[in-house]
Design a protein around this motif. Structure first.
Motif, PDB file in Angstrom:
ATOM      1  N   ILE A 180       0.835  -1.201   0.000  1.00  0.00           N
ATOM      2  CA  ILE A 180       0.000   0.000   0.000  1.00  0.00           C
ATOM      3  C   ILE A 180       0.871   1.253   0.000  1.00  0.00           C
ATOM      4  CG2 ILE A 180      -1.739   1.325   1.281  1.00  0.00           C
ATOM      5  CD1 ILE A 180      -2.712  -1.304  -0.191  1.00  0.00           C
ATOM      6  N   HIS A 181       1.878   1.273   0.854  1.00  0.00           N
ATOM      7  CA  HIS A 181       2.764   2.439   0.911  1.00  0.00           C
ATOM      8  C   HIS A 181       3.524   2.623  -0.407  1.00  0.00           C
ATOM      9  CE1 HIS A 181       1.990   3.509   5.039  1.00  0.00           C
ATOM     10  NE2 HIS A 181       2.327   2.302   5.464  1.00  0.00           N
ATOM     11  N   ALA A 182       3.959   1.528  -1.012  1.00  0.00           N
ATOM     12  CA  ALA A 182       4.668   1.623  -2.294  1.00  0.00           C
ATOM     13  C   ALA A 182       3.776   2.265  -3.342  1.00  0.00           C
ATOM     14  CB  ALA A 182       5.128   0.236  -2.755  1.00  0.00           C
ATOM     15  N   PHE A 183       2.555   1.785  -3.437  1.00  0.00           N
ATOM     16  CA  PHE A 183       1.638   2.344  -4.429  1.00  0.00           C
ATOM     17  C   PHE A 183       1.350   3.811  -4.140  1.00  0.00           C
ATOM     18  CE2 PHE A 183      -2.581   3.344  -6.072  1.00  0.00           C
ATOM     19  CZ  PHE A 183      -2.362   3.108  -7.417  1.00  0.00           C
ATOM     20  N   GLU A 184       1.118   4.140  -2.882  1.00  0.00           N
ATOM     21  CA  GLU A 184       0.837   5.533  -2.529  1.00  0.00           C
ATOM     22  C   GLU A 184       2.027   6.439  -2.844  1.00  0.00           C
ATOM     23  OE1 GLU A 184      -2.495   4.914   1.009  1.00  0.00           O
ATOM     24  OE2 GLU A 184      -0.407   5.221   1.586  1.00  0.00           O
ATOM     25  N   GLU A 185       3.241   5.966  -2.585  1.00  0.00           N
ATOM     26  CA  GLU A 185       4.435   6.757  -2.908  1.00  0.00           C
ATOM     27  C   GLU A 185       4.543   6.986  -4.405  1.00  0.00           C
ATOM     28  OE1 GLU A 185       6.888   8.272  -1.005  1.00  0.00           O
ATOM     29  OE2 GLU A 185       5.650   7.802   0.730  1.00  0.00           O
ATOM     30  N   MET A 186       4.336   5.939  -5.183  1.00  0.00           N
ATOM     31  CA  MET A 186       4.415   6.064  -6.643  1.00  0.00           C
ATOM     32  C   MET A 186       3.348   7.016  -7.168  1.00  0.00           C
ATOM     33  SD  MET A 186       4.901   2.133  -7.755  1.00  0.00           S
ATOM     34  CE  MET A 186       6.095   1.107  -6.936  1.00  0.00           C
ATOM     35  N   HIS A 187       2.146   6.830  -6.665  1.00  0.00           N
ATOM     36  CA  HIS A 187       1.016   7.651  -7.114  1.00  0.00           C
ATOM     37  C   HIS A 187       1.207   9.112  -6.695  1.00  0.00           C
ATOM     38  CE1 HIS A 187      -2.574   6.931  -9.309  1.00  0.00           C
ATOM     39  NE2 HIS A 187      -3.407   7.328  -8.380  1.00  0.00           N
ATOM     40  N   SER A 188       1.700   9.333  -5.496  1.00  0.00           N
ATOM     41  CA  SER A 188       1.938  10.697  -5.004  1.00  0.00           C
ATOM     42  C   SER A 188       2.998  11.383  -5.861  1.00  0.00           C
ATOM     43  CB  SER A 188       2.400  10.670  -3.546  1.00  0.00           C
ATOM     44  OG  SER A 188       1.371  10.181  -2.716  1.00  0.00           O
ATOM     45  N   GLU A 189       4.049  10.654  -6.170  1.00  0.00           N
ATOM     46  CA  GLU A 189       5.118  11.198  -7.007  1.00  0.00           C
ATOM     47  C   GLU A 189       4.580  11.570  -8.391  1.00  0.00           C
ATOM     48  OE1 GLU A 189       8.854   9.163  -9.132  1.00  0.00           O
ATOM     49  OE2 GLU A 189       8.805   8.948  -6.957  1.00  0.00           O
ATOM     50  N   GLU A 212       7.033  -8.055  -6.997  1.00  0.00           N
ATOM     51  CA  GLU A 212       7.047  -8.714  -5.693  1.00  0.00           C
ATOM     52  C   GLU A 212       6.221  -7.965  -4.660  1.00  0.00           C
ATOM     53  OE1 GLU A 212      10.194  -5.639  -5.400  1.00  0.00           O
ATOM     54  OE2 GLU A 212       9.542  -6.988  -6.980  1.00  0.00           O
ATOM     55  N   LEU A 213       5.837  -6.726  -4.969  1.00  0.00           N
ATOM     56  CA  LEU A 213       5.015  -5.941  -4.050  1.00  0.00           C
ATOM     57  C   LEU A 213       3.528  -6.008  -4.368  1.00  0.00           C
ATOM     58  CD1 LEU A 213       7.207  -2.725  -3.602  1.00  0.00           C
ATOM     59  CD2 LEU A 213       6.877  -4.592  -1.977  1.00  0.00           C
ATOM     60  N   THR A 214       3.150  -6.706  -5.421  1.00  0.00           N
ATOM     61  CA  THR A 214       1.729  -6.812  -5.750  1.00  0.00           C
ATOM     62  C   THR A 214       1.011  -7.675  -4.724  1.00  0.00           C
ATOM     63  OG1 THR A 214       2.022  -8.752  -7.168  1.00  0.00           O
ATOM     64  CG2 THR A 214       2.170  -6.567  -8.239  1.00  0.00           C
ATOM     65  N   GLY A 215      -0.278  -7.432  -4.591  1.00  0.00           N
ATOM     66  CA  GLY A 215      -1.086  -8.270  -3.700  1.00  0.00           C
ATOM     67  C   GLY A 215      -1.029  -9.727  -4.115  1.00  0.00           C
ATOM     68  N   GLU A 216      -0.962  -9.962  -5.415  1.00  0.00           N
ATOM     69  CA  GLU A 216      -0.905 -11.329  -5.929  1.00  0.00           C
ATOM     70  C   GLU A 216       0.379 -12.023  -5.480  1.00  0.00           C
ATOM     71  OE1 GLU A 216      -3.900  -9.113  -8.245  1.00  0.00           O
ATOM     72  OE2 GLU A 216      -1.935  -8.632  -7.424  1.00  0.00           O
ATOM     73  N   ALA A 217       1.491 -11.304  -5.494  1.00  0.00           N
ATOM     74  CA  ALA A 217       2.746 -11.873  -5.014  1.00  0.00           C
ATOM     75  C   ALA A 217       2.669 -12.173  -3.520  1.00  0.00           C
ATOM     76  CB  ALA A 217       3.906 -10.929  -5.315  1.00  0.00           C
ATOM     77  N   LEU A 218       1.968 -11.323  -2.786  1.00  0.00           N
ATOM     78  CA  LEU A 218       1.821 -11.552  -1.340  1.00  0.00           C
ATOM     79  C   LEU A 218       1.007 -12.812  -1.065  1.00  0.00           C
ATOM     80  CD1 LEU A 218       1.247  -7.960   0.042  1.00  0.00           C
ATOM     81  CD2 LEU A 218       3.381  -9.210  -0.299  1.00  0.00           C
ATOM     82  N   VAL A 219      -0.008 -13.060  -1.906  1.00  0.00           N
ATOM     83  CA  VAL A 219      -0.797 -14.287  -1.759  1.00  0.00           C
ATOM     84  C   VAL A 219       0.119 -15.496  -1.906  1.00  0.00           C
ATOM     85  CG1 VAL A 219      -2.559 -15.721  -2.889  1.00  0.00           C
ATOM     86  CG2 VAL A 219      -3.008 -13.286  -2.449  1.00  0.00           C
ATOM     87  N   LEU A 220       1.032 -15.450  -2.859  1.00  0.00           N
ATOM     88  CA  LEU A 220       1.947 -16.574  -3.068  1.00  0.00           C
ATOM     89  C   LEU A 220       2.999 -16.652  -1.963  1.00  0.00           C
ATOM     90  CD1 LEU A 220       2.413 -16.357  -6.935  1.00  0.00           C
ATOM     91  CD2 LEU A 220       0.781 -17.749  -5.628  1.00  0.00           C
ATOM     92  N   LYS A 221       3.492 -15.504  -1.525  1.00  0.00           N
ATOM     93  CA  LYS A 221       4.495 -15.499  -0.455  1.00  0.00           C
ATOM     94  C   LYS A 221       3.923 -16.069   0.838  1.00  0.00           C
ATOM     95  CE  LYS A 221       7.551 -12.460   2.155  1.00  0.00           C
ATOM     96  NZ  LYS A 221       8.044 -11.086   2.348  1.00  0.00           N
ATOM     97  N   HIS A 222       2.681 -15.739   1.127  1.00  0.00           N
ATOM     98  CA  HIS A 222       2.019 -16.188   2.360  1.00  0.00           C
ATOM     99  C   HIS A 222       0.968 -17.244   2.002  1.00  0.00           C
ATOM    100  CE1 HIS A 222       3.907 -13.067   4.830  1.00  0.00           C
ATOM    101  NE2 HIS A 222       3.773 -12.288   3.772  1.00  0.00           N
TER     102      HIS A 222
END
Length: 157
Positions: A63-72, A119-129
């Motif tokens: 979430i923070h990564a996306f917000e940082e990218m979007h804010s920039e 690796e920061l996508t929600g989909e990657a998190l589903v696979l990581k966890h």
């Protein structure tokens, strides 16, 4: 390319978000992409308050990564209000299930892929966890990543 070893060491030790954003801005101005990326990754690592290594911590990194990218991109602070409201209503796990099983990829998914952070996508998190999610959700996440040209087995999770 300049040797940025000392700057990268300083970034790795920094816990102040403002300093990391400053490192990013200066690196962007000087076209030091390695420094900019290191500062970005450190920033999204330190912003979540949750225990590192947990699903919740990894989710908030996303979430923070996306917000940082979007804010920039927009030149002003952007917060994912609807996503944050959904998390408050149904929790992190159900929110990730929604990301992975939606008919179309979320804007966040596309932006993270375009930014080179699959690796920061929600989909990657589903696979990581994966132990947290049923096989159907894992399959949907894997397919979404593959459809985006990402080999899930090559993700640094």
């Amino acid at each position: 390319m300049a040797d940025h070893k000392n700057v990268l060491i300083a970034i790795a030790a920094t816990t102040d978000p403002a300093k990391l954003r400053n490192f990013r801005a200066n690196a962007r101005r000087l076209s030091a992409t390695d420094v900019e990326e290191a500062a970005f990754r450190r920033l999204v690592e330190i912003l979540p308050k949750e225990e590192p290594g947990t699903l919740e911590h990894d989710f908030w990194k996303t979430i923070h990564a996306f917000e940082e990218m979007h804010s920039e991109e927009r030149g002003k602070t952007i917060r994912l209000s609807r996503t944050r409201q959904k998390v408050a209503r149904v929790g992190v796990k159900e929110t990730l299930i929604g990301f992975a099983t939606s008919k179309t990829p979320t804007d966040g998914f596309r932006i993270l892929i375009d930014y080179g952070c699959p690796e920061l996508t929600g989909e990657a998190l589903v696979l990581k966890h994966s132990k947290e999610f049923n096989p159907e959700v894992q399959l949907a996440a894997r397919r979404r990543l593959e459809d985006a040209g990402v080999d899930p087995s090559k993700l640094v999770l």
